[in-house]
Design a protein around this motif. Sequence first.
Motif: not given
Length: 355
Positions: A139-144, A148-152, A154-156, A311-313
């Motif tokens: 259920n977890v994917f490490a973010m580059p 940002s934390d906010e963008q993380a 918004l991925v779903e 795409l978001i980042g």
Amino acid sequence: MKAARFHAKRDVRVEDISEPPAPGPRQVVIRNSFCGICGTDLHEYAAGPIFIPTDPHPYTGAKLPQVLGHEFGGTVVAIGREVTNVKVGDRVSVQPMVSPRDDYFGTRGLYQLSESLAIIGLGWQWGGMAEYALVNDYNVFAMPDFVSDEQAALVEPTAVTVYAAERGGVKPGSSVLVTGAGPIGQLQVLAARAAGATQIFLSDTNDNRLAMARAILPDVITLNPKRDAVADAIRDQTEGHVGVDVALECVGAEAALATCIDAVRRQGVVVQVGLHVGKPAVDGFTVTFKDIDVRGSWCYTTLMWPKVAALIGKGLLPAEKVVTRRIRLDEVVANGFEALLAPAGQELKILIDLR
């Protein structure tokens, strides 16, 4: 720890509950950073329980009261001994689907189609509207670093719209109609542009939200069915006056689906993204006569997270533009659910800051 738990219709309480236990071998504990309020959460609050089980979920055992929140991310604080995909200290985004890895669909990698599917925040003991959550390693994917934390968080919801654009076959040069200017509809507009759509129409009855859409993407063509003949206006402005290539229904309303079927060109594609409460009538004659495809779009594939996060980042799909308010967990009812239910529709995506 503090957590927002659903007990019954219009009964969400911020309560003190126990922190998650030590993780199992393939589990992870995260300290939540941000969590979005989803339209599904809103439906549960206003009319639930709908997806939240009143009896133990057959796969996860979860039942009321339910910690809400499935659009979230955080920082890993503990991992089980067999976890290899993340480490303590990693910032992660949560892919919230929980399902067997070995049933018919699981063995084919189609986890979202499992008949045993549960969603964190709706059918799992833990959720994003709390200080901590216990989830499975898958259920977890490490973010580059560029996410940002906010963008993380918004991925779903963004993955929902990227998948829908793929289901519709949106490609460079496509013309697209999106019905519904709520958070998913606004993200769907951005996902269509990221996929290459050059002409995008957005239909909604709320002028406030249409104005927000134009602020987010100035060249989106907005239409209000209360005063505009939407399908006629679209035909007037599309190549050959035939209608759009793809129509994405993001409301879950019979009238919006009918508009999509009317506005799409012959051999175009209609994608049903929003969830219908009832069973809408569908104009089967027009579907056949126009030789169109009508496709469902359920969630997303579980392996989309790195792509959507990038795409978001990288700014190709600036999902953070749909965020209109950030609140504390203690404000989740008055300034979260109730604000989103206000008829004026002046809010889109509300994020809960759990840091």
